[in-house]
Design an enzyme around this catalytic site. Structure first.
Site, short mmCIF file in Angstrom:
data_model
loop_
_atom_site.label_atom_id
_atom_site.label_comp_id
_atom_site.label_asym_id
_atom_site.label_seq_id
_atom_site.Cartn_x
_atom_site.Cartn_y
_atom_site.Cartn_z
N GLU A 71 9.38 -17.99 -24.10
CA GLU A 71 10.79 -18.50 -23.76
C GLU A 71 10.46 -19.86 -23.21
O GLU A 71 9.41 -20.08 -22.54
CB GLU A 71 11.30 -17.59 -22.61
CG GLU A 71 12.85 -17.89 -22.38
CD GLU A 71 13.33 -17.04 -21.43
OE1 GLU A 71 14.61 -16.73 -21.51
OE2 GLU A 71 12.73 -16.34 -20.52
N GLY A 130 6.88 -17.61 -12.95
CA GLY A 130 6.47 -16.49 -12.07
C GLY A 130 6.26 -15.31 -12.87
O GLY A 130 5.42 -14.79 -12.57
N ALA A 131 7.02 -14.99 -14.08
CA ALA A 131 6.80 -13.82 -14.76
C ALA A 131 7.76 -13.75 -15.75
O ALA A 131 8.63 -14.65 -16.04
CB ALA A 131 7.45 -12.44 -14.07
N MET A 132 7.37 -13.00 -16.96
CA MET A 132 8.37 -13.19 -18.12
C MET A 132 8.36 -11.73 -18.89
O MET A 132 7.58 -10.99 -18.86
CB MET A 132 7.54 -14.04 -19.19
CG MET A 132 8.13 -14.05 -20.63
SD MET A 132 9.74 -15.03 -20.46
CE MET A 132 10.70 -14.21 -21.91
N HIS A 185 12.93 -7.35 -11.11
CA HIS A 185 13.90 -8.36 -11.84
C HIS A 185 13.47 -8.53 -13.33
O HIS A 185 14.16 -8.38 -14.46
CB HIS A 185 13.51 -10.00 -11.44
CG HIS A 185 14.02 -11.09 -12.13
ND1 HIS A 185 15.30 -11.82 -11.82
CD2 HIS A 185 13.69 -11.59 -13.38
CE1 HIS A 185 15.36 -12.87 -12.71
NE2 HIS A 185 14.57 -12.51 -13.71
N GLU A 186 12.11 -8.42 -13.56
CA GLU A 186 11.75 -8.35 -15.15
C GLU A 186 12.16 -6.86 -15.86
O GLU A 186 12.22 -6.90 -16.95
CB GLU A 186 10.25 -8.67 -15.16
CG GLU A 186 9.91 -9.96 -14.50
CD GLU A 186 10.39 -11.21 -15.01
OE1 GLU A 186 11.13 -11.25 -16.08
OE2 GLU A 186 10.75 -12.26 -14.20
N HIS A 245 15.52 -6.99 -17.02
CA HIS A 245 15.65 -7.62 -18.11
C HIS A 245 15.52 -6.83 -19.35
O HIS A 245 15.89 -6.93 -20.66
CB HIS A 245 14.63 -8.52 -18.32
CG HIS A 245 15.26 -10.09 -17.72
ND1 HIS A 245 16.26 -10.57 -17.89
CD2 HIS A 245 14.45 -11.00 -17.05
CE1 HIS A 245 16.34 -11.81 -17.03
NE2 HIS A 245 15.28 -11.95 -16.63
N GLU A 260 19.65 -14.04 -16.81
CA GLU A 260 18.97 -14.49 -15.60
C GLU A 260 19.69 -14.43 -14.30
O GLU A 260 19.37 -13.44 -13.33
CB GLU A 260 18.54 -16.00 -15.35
CG GLU A 260 17.66 -16.40 -16.55
CD GLU A 260 16.41 -15.39 -16.49
OE1 GLU A 260 16.16 -14.56 -15.32
OE2 GLU A 260 15.64 -15.52 -17.58
N1 BES Z 1 12.82 -15.40 -18.07
C1 BES Z 1 12.12 -15.64 -17.01
C2 BES Z 1 10.70 -16.62 -17.18
C3 BES Z 1 11.23 -17.82 -17.60
C4 BES Z 1 11.59 -18.92 -16.87
C5 BES Z 1 10.76 -18.10 -18.86
C6 BES Z 1 11.73 -20.25 -17.30
C7 BES Z 1 11.08 -19.43 -19.30
C8 BES Z 1 11.57 -20.46 -18.34
C9 BES Z 1 11.95 -14.71 -15.97
O1 BES Z 1 12.59 -13.48 -15.98
C10 BES Z 1 12.20 -15.07 -14.49
O2 BES Z 1 13.35 -15.31 -14.52
N2 BES Z 1 11.25 -15.25 -13.61
C11 BES Z 1 11.26 -15.82 -12.56
C12 BES Z 1 10.87 -14.98 -11.51
C13 BES Z 1 12.12 -14.23 -11.11
C14 BES Z 1 12.34 -13.12 -10.06
C15 BES Z 1 13.24 -15.04 -10.35
C16 BES Z 1 10.37 -16.95 -12.48
O3 BES Z 1 9.58 -16.98 -13.39
O4 BES Z 1 10.46 -17.76 -11.54
ZN ZN Z 2 14.48 -13.55 -15.30
#
Ligand code: BES
Ligand code: ZN
Length: 850
Positions: free
Chosen positions: A121, A254-256, A290-291, A294, A313
């Site tokens: 992503e 942070g995570a995906m 959160h993940e 999704h 998001e």
């Molecule tokens: N889909 C995102 C990861 C992501 C962020 C991919 C930016 C590409 C670009 C994932 O679901 C996400 O939101 N991760 C957050 C953590 C969340 C608990 C707010 C992150 O990575 O900060």
């Molecule tokens: Zn997210």
């Protein structure tokens, strides 16, 4: 149109290259002689098109690196129908934490070991295999990984076959559901997993590099709890066949939410529960929930295009709160959400803010969408809507939306339609202002005779937008007449009575008759509204008299937060705000203290050096009493929040308050603990480390660098790493800066360390010189969101000279941070410098009295 990808990838973890071949089943809808798809940093050596019984059409391959595309030209016209497109390609496992990339870690013997992982992503699947890399091109993926037999491979689905062929292990995975390319994932390495726990019919495991399995229990627990919670809430089973949560040593975000194979940075999944602070545990619970959220919102139903990323998001952020709140009600997650809401206000109060839903063209623009407006403002307005419609009605609408668009894509209008059917009322009129327009209202409240007069106006910190922003044309003009439909919830407090009124403010102003017995008025009762409140002086005084017990924690949080925002915007004199903070000496909610200490930190950045002792005395006056009452060790009957508060306040007193007694006590306790003479509460320990750094010398610095390297948990590593930022002596600041580009700090962390240094008073000038001198190096080293995140630190360069230097640098270098990012940082910097020039002399006079 692709419908299926049969993918076979052979990564080599010694040469960091991979070979790939794929057969994409495509539907040709009209006669064509060319096919275009996405590819980047791949060499494609073969492209053929066939269909059952027909001849092989060989395509001529051309790569357009600038547009990350590859074109295939065929000598014959390809007729409509189903075709198999076979491509053979090669790529490298890069070190930029995007696409198919390499990560490394030290094993128990100290040897560096490699690992391969993916992060696709928003638009990086095209770096791993040629594909139609847009969210609306959903397809089924059948992946096979060919790996060294000593390694383990994980992908989105369960393994259907595994066999050894010569010196290779061939691992084939089950077909995925129909899904978008950005959700595909593979991880290859020496991995360890927990025993699976069954959540309904889904086995859930946590994966990590060898030796860290002891840190997996907490993540597994919230993983299982939130998965079960979402199956109940959404009313639909989990859409995958298994769920793996994987901790990757190098990870940009942070995570995906890859379906069935969620990847995390280690701090967001692995933890020693007994040694962690409340905040560290909450972070893991948040990210995992959160993940998992999704898996339905994002993976099963996906936005049509990146302009609608808020559907993913904001929803996942909102659902994360619901799930964590259900899991640990004692954490009061919705009160802490106030901190997120106010982070959204801080950006949405800029002229350079943007609507939540906003046009996206190029990949860089998609990347810039992952900001507090998408996440925190988005989640805030969803919470407001949920409370307005009622949680049951809201959930019914969500369920219907998911059922209707499962395995497909959707847009904001589809969500409104589903919620509208559940609620029996039209949603767009209410919500479009919040989603498609920038900013938010400030609702002012005053008394007029027996009536409460409520009026809305858009809130901005500065009266005018910045007139020039490097690399941009003329500034946007704020529509001051912009109006929202604001669901107001008001509590009228009489002597011994209390009544809640709900009013939908649809005009500029409305009047609410008040019973004669009304003594105080709380606007935004419960705190769910995405607006700030400005009380008239007498209404504010009446509320202050009810502190602390007469207002809920979130209401106190908002009272203070709104007052501080008004101060920064020039609507409340600084003296009044600082007087107000004195009323909060008895405050015991940790979130309210975040506002208090946050505002004092901001003042610390803008005051003249001569005023600092005065500010330190003021900080001590506000905090010392609470620390004295709380003590340094927890009492037996205390909850987790109280323990966290203790840690936070001790830290503030020892750093911002620069309190010598606190620093001495911290040094003593830390020394005792290191030699095993005492235990320290996990919530207090990181504060001791921060305080010792604040007052620390070169010897302490060395000690902390060693502790960073030897850390036993990801959290411990982070504490010592960020403690380095707190050291005051110039040579130590220089050493920390050097580490941001010399490989001593992982590139996943280095931009954040540099950002933190830019925001310190002692380090900001050195850091700014360093960043300017090494910008290109950082650009080359850091993962893609890195520079954007680091550059946020310029908002701390709050002196007129530094501000000029910032403008000069970005103007000369024509740097694009994506979307409106740079404009926002520059406006935030201007706000800080304006606060300094407007309030500076009165602030000096006020602090001199301390
Ligand atoms: N889909 C995102 C990861 C992501 C962020 C991919 C930016 C590409 C670009 C994932 O679901 C996400 O939101 N991760 C957050 C953590 C969340 C608990 C707010 C992150 O990575 O900060
Ligand atoms: Zn997210």
């Amino acid at each position: 149109m692709p419908t299926r990808y049969d993918l076979r990838l052979t990564p080599d973890l010694t040469t960091f290259a991979f070979d790939g071949e794929e057969t994409v089943t495509v539907t040709v809808t009209e006669p064509v002689s060319e096919i275009w798809l996405n590819a980047a940093e791949l060499t494609i050596s073969e492209a053929t098109l066939t269909r059952a019984g027909g001849p092989v059409h060989r395509g001529t391959i051309s790569l357009d690196e600038a547009h990350e595309r590859c074109g295939l030209r065929f000598a014959e016209t390809i007729a409509p129908g189903t075709w198999l497109l076979r491509l053979v390609f090669r790529g490298t496992l890069n070190d930029k934490l995007r696409g198919f990339y390499r990560s490394t870690y030290k094993d128990q013997s100290g040897t560096t070991r490699p690992l391969a992982a993916t992060q696709f992503e928003a638009t990086d699947a095209r770096r791993a295999f040629p594909c139609w890399d847009e969210p609306a091109f959903k397809a089924v993926f059948a992946t096979t990984l060919v790996i060294d037999p000593s390694l383990t491979a994980v992908s989105n689905t369960a393994i259907v076959s595994e066999r050894i062929e010569g010196a290779r292990k061939i691992v084939a995975f089950a077909d995925t559901i129909k899904m978008s390319t950005y959700l595909v994932a593979f991880v290859v390495g020496e991995l360890e997993a927990t025993e699976p726990v069954m959540v309904g019919r889904t086995p859930l495991r946590v994966w990590c590099v060898p030796g860290k399995r002891r840190l997996a229990a907490f993540g597994r627990d919230i993983g299982a709890a939130s998965l079960a919670f979402f199956e109940g809430y959404y009313g639909l089973p989990y859409p995958g066949d298994k769920l793996d949560l994987l901790a990757i040593p190098d990870f940009a975000a942070g995570a995906m939410e890859n379906l069935g194979a969620i990847t995390f940075r280690e701090t967001a999944l692995l933890v020693d529960e007994a040694a962690a602070t409340h905040s560290e545990l909450e972070r893991i619970a948040d990210v995992v929930a959160h993940e998992n959220a999704h898996m339905w919102f994002g993976d099963l139903v996906t936005m049509d295009w990146w302009n609608g990323i808020w559907l993913n998001e904001a929803f996942a952020t909102f659902m994360e709160m619901l799930a964590v709140d259900a899991w640990k009600p004692e954490w009061q997650r919705w009160t802490t959400f106030g901190v997120s809401r106010s982070a959204a206000f801080a950006v949405d109060g800029l002229h350079s803010t943007r609507p939540i839903e906003f046009p996206v063209g190029a990949p860089r623009e998609a990347d810039a969408m992952f900001d507090v407006l998408t996440y925190e403002k988005g989640a805030s307005v969803l919470r407001m809507l949920e409370q307005y419609l009622g949680p049951g009605v809201f959930r019914e609408g969500v369920r219907e939306y998911l059922r209707r668009h499962a395995y497909d894509n959707a847009a904001t209008g589809d969500l409104w339609a589903a919620l509208g059917r559940a609620a029996g009322q039209a949603i767009p009129a209410l919500m479009d202002g919040w989603i498609f327009h920038p900013g938010f209202p400030m609702v002012s409240a005053r008394l007029d005779g027996g009536q409460l007069v409520l009026a809305q106006q858009r809130f901005t910190y500065l009266p005018e937008p910045l007139d020039s922003v490097p690399g941009r044309g003329s500034a946007p003009v704020v529509d001051r007449d912009q109006q929202w439909q604001v669901p107001l919830q008001i509590r009228l407090e009489g002597s011994g009575t209390s009544r809640v009124e709900r009013v939908l403010l649809t005009a500029r102003e409305t009047r609410v008759p008040l019973p004669g017995t009304t003594d105080a008025v709380v606007v935004n009762e419960g705190g769910h509204g995405f607006y700030r409140v400005r009380y008239s002086r007498d209404l504010l005084d009446r509320l202050v008299r009810r502190l602390p017990g007469g207002l809920a924690p979130i209401e106190r949080f908002n009272l203070l937060g709104d007052a501080w925002a008004a101060t920064v915007a020039g609507l409340m004199p600084i003296e009044e705000y600082l007087d107000l903070t004195a009323e909060f000496r008895g405050e015991r909610d940790k979130n309210v203290w975040v506002i208090l200490t946050g505002s004092l930190h901001m003042l610390n950045r803008i005051i003249l050096p001569g005023d600092r002792p005065g500010l330190e005395r003021l900080v001590r006056d506000r905090i010392a009493g609470a620390v004295e009452e709380l003590g340094w060790a927890p009492r037996p009957d205390e909850d987790e929040l109280r323990r966290q508060l203790r840690g936070d306040l001790i830290r503030a007193l020892g750093t911002l308050g620069n309190d010598p007694a606190t620093q001495a006590r911290a040094a003593e306790l830390y020394a005792d603990r290191q030699r095993g003479a005492t235990t320290v509460d996990p919530n207090v320990l990181p504060s001791l480390i921060a305080i010792l750094a604040h007052a620390g010398d070169a010897a302490r610095y060395e000690e902390f660098v060693k502790a960073f390297r030897a850390a036993a948990t990801p959290q411990e590593e982070q504490r010592y790493l960020y403690a380095l930022v707190g050291f005051q002596p110039r040579p130590l600041v220089e050493q920390t800066l050097a580490k941001t580009i010399n490989g001593e700090i992982r590139t996943q962390d280095a931009p954040f360390v540099a950002r933190s240094l830019l925001m310190t008073v002692q380090g900001r000038e050195l850091a700014w010189d360093f960043v300017r001198a090494n910008w290109d190096t950082m650009d080359r080293l850091y993962p893609k969101h890195g520079l954007r995140r680091m550059a946020e630190g310029v908002t701390g360069l709050a002196t007129p000279e530094l501000e000029r230097s910032v403008h000069a640098f970005f103007g000369e270098r024509k740097i694009d941070l994506g979307g409106k990012t740079l404009e926002q940082y520059l406006e935030q910097l201007r706000i800080a410098v304006t606060l300094r020039s407007r309030e500076g002399s009165r602030l000096s006079a006020y602090l001199a009295r301390w």
